[in-house]
Scaffold this active site. Structure first.
Site, short mmCIF file in Angstrom:
data_model
loop_
_atom_site.label_atom_id
_atom_site.label_comp_id
_atom_site.label_asym_id
_atom_site.label_seq_id
_atom_site.Cartn_x
_atom_site.Cartn_y
_atom_site.Cartn_z
CB THR A 12 37.91 43.92 32.96
OG1 THR A 12 38.74 43.02 33.69
CG2 THR A 12 38.21 45.35 33.38
CD GLU A 13 38.99 43.05 38.14
OE1 GLU A 13 38.47 42.68 39.20
OE2 GLU A 13 39.97 42.46 37.63
N GLY A 15 32.87 40.36 37.91
CA GLY A 15 32.55 39.13 38.64
C GLY A 15 32.23 37.94 37.77
CE LYS A 16 35.05 38.11 32.25
NZ LYS A 16 35.41 39.44 32.78
CB THR A 17 35.96 34.14 38.14
OG1 THR A 17 36.79 34.42 37.01
CG2 THR A 17 36.40 32.83 38.77
CG PHE A 18 31.29 36.08 42.61
CD1 PHE A 18 31.76 35.69 43.85
CD2 PHE A 18 29.98 36.53 42.51
CE1 PHE A 18 30.94 35.75 44.97
CE2 PHE A 18 29.16 36.59 43.62
CZ PHE A 18 29.64 36.20 44.85
CE LYS A 38 39.70 33.76 32.46
NZ LYS A 38 38.63 34.75 32.69
CB SER A 42 46.72 38.02 30.90
OG SER A 42 45.60 38.85 31.09
CG ASP A 55 39.78 34.76 37.47
OD1 ASP A 55 39.73 34.90 38.72
OD2 ASP A 55 39.75 35.72 36.68
CD GLU A 117 35.71 33.58 34.11
OE1 GLU A 117 36.29 34.65 34.32
OE2 GLU A 117 35.76 32.62 34.90
CB ALA A 119 39.58 37.26 29.22
N GLY A 120 37.73 39.86 30.11
CA GLY A 120 37.30 41.21 29.78
C GLY A 120 35.85 41.23 29.37
NE ARG A 178 24.14 46.90 45.92
CZ ARG A 178 23.24 47.41 46.76
NH1 ARG A 178 22.32 46.62 47.29
NH2 ARG A 178 23.27 48.69 47.06
N PRO A 206 23.53 39.49 45.49
CG PRO A 206 23.19 38.75 47.69
CD PRO A 206 23.03 38.33 46.25
CG LEU A 208 26.98 37.40 48.33
CD1 LEU A 208 26.60 36.19 47.50
CD2 LEU A 208 26.56 37.22 49.78
#
Length: 226
Positions: A12-13, A15-18, A38, A42, A55, A117, A119-120, A178, A206, A208
């Site tokens: 998790t966290e 950057g999947k959505t990014f 998606k 949650s 997201d 996308e 989750a986790g 990154r 990079p 961002l």
């Protein structure tokens, strides 16, 4: 019928959505009509009487076609907790069949590509017996792996790739994102990942903090066009 890619992450966290947004924008710039999906989210807020996830809203905004929110995100839960726990608390079991029906409806549109996308990470539980990866496996979806560049990412990436391939799915590509600008020996870790991952590298993003749409410029869609 639209081709669908399943975007998962090493954790998790990461950057999947990014990354999914960057992939969608790059695809649109290449002339593709795209949709974001998606299946489960949650951490949603009530907006105009409907639970919505930030997201999922990002993916909807990046989509080529204007569709009702629920078509992009069939399962939306308010608490920012593991979806299977949120589903149990809401007394709304997550059905793989319903997720599949949602994808089928998107495939009936004029979209060329759909980016679904997760989750986790790869083994996200839907309940005590099923994972979101079971749905990806059932749909035979090619997978795009997002590797969040931070301490431990090599182990997480290799284990995730092993699990994806054990499930019989194709790794269409991977993206190195990154997420930690202070990561020690970033370049050395990046080179190790590139040497050890036998799948196409779709992009190395990079740090961002506010991409402003520029992340798409670091994406190479060529491997997905084959």
């Amino acid at each position: 019928m639209a081709k669908t890619f399943f975007v998962t992450g090493t954790d998790t966290e990461v950057g999947k959505t990014f990354v999914t947004r960057a992939l969608m924008r790059a695809a649109r710039e290449a002339g593709k009509k795209v949709l974001g999906y998606k299946p489960v989210a949650s951490g949603c807020e009530l907006v105009e009487g409907e639970l919505k996830n930030s997201d999922a809203l990002t993916l909807r905004a990046e989509s080529s076609l204007l569709l009702p929110y629920a078509m992009h995100n069939p399962y939306a839960f308010a608490p920012a907790i593991a979806p299977h726990i949120a589903a149990r608390e809401a007394n709304e079991p997550i059905s793989i069949a319903r997720i599949g029906e949602g994808l089928a409806r998107l495939k009936e549109t004029a979209a060329d590509w759909i980016f679904a996308e997760g989750a986790g990470g790869w083994r996200l539980p839907l309940d005590e017996r099923h994972f979101l990866s079971d749905w990806a496996k059932k749909e035979h979806l090619p997978v795009i792996l997002v590797v969040g560049a931070r301490l431990g990412c090599i182990n997480h990436a290799l284990l995730t790739l092993e699990a994806i391939r054990h499930d019989g799915l194709v790794v269409a590509g991977w993206v190195l994102n990154r997420v930690d600008p202070q990561m020690s020996h970033y370049k050395d870790n990046a080179e190790t990942l590139k040497a050890m991952i036998s799948a196409p590298l779709l992009g190395e993003l990079p740090w961002l903090p506010d991409d402003g749409g520029t992340a798409a410029g670091f994406i190479d869609l060529a491997p997905l066009l084959k």
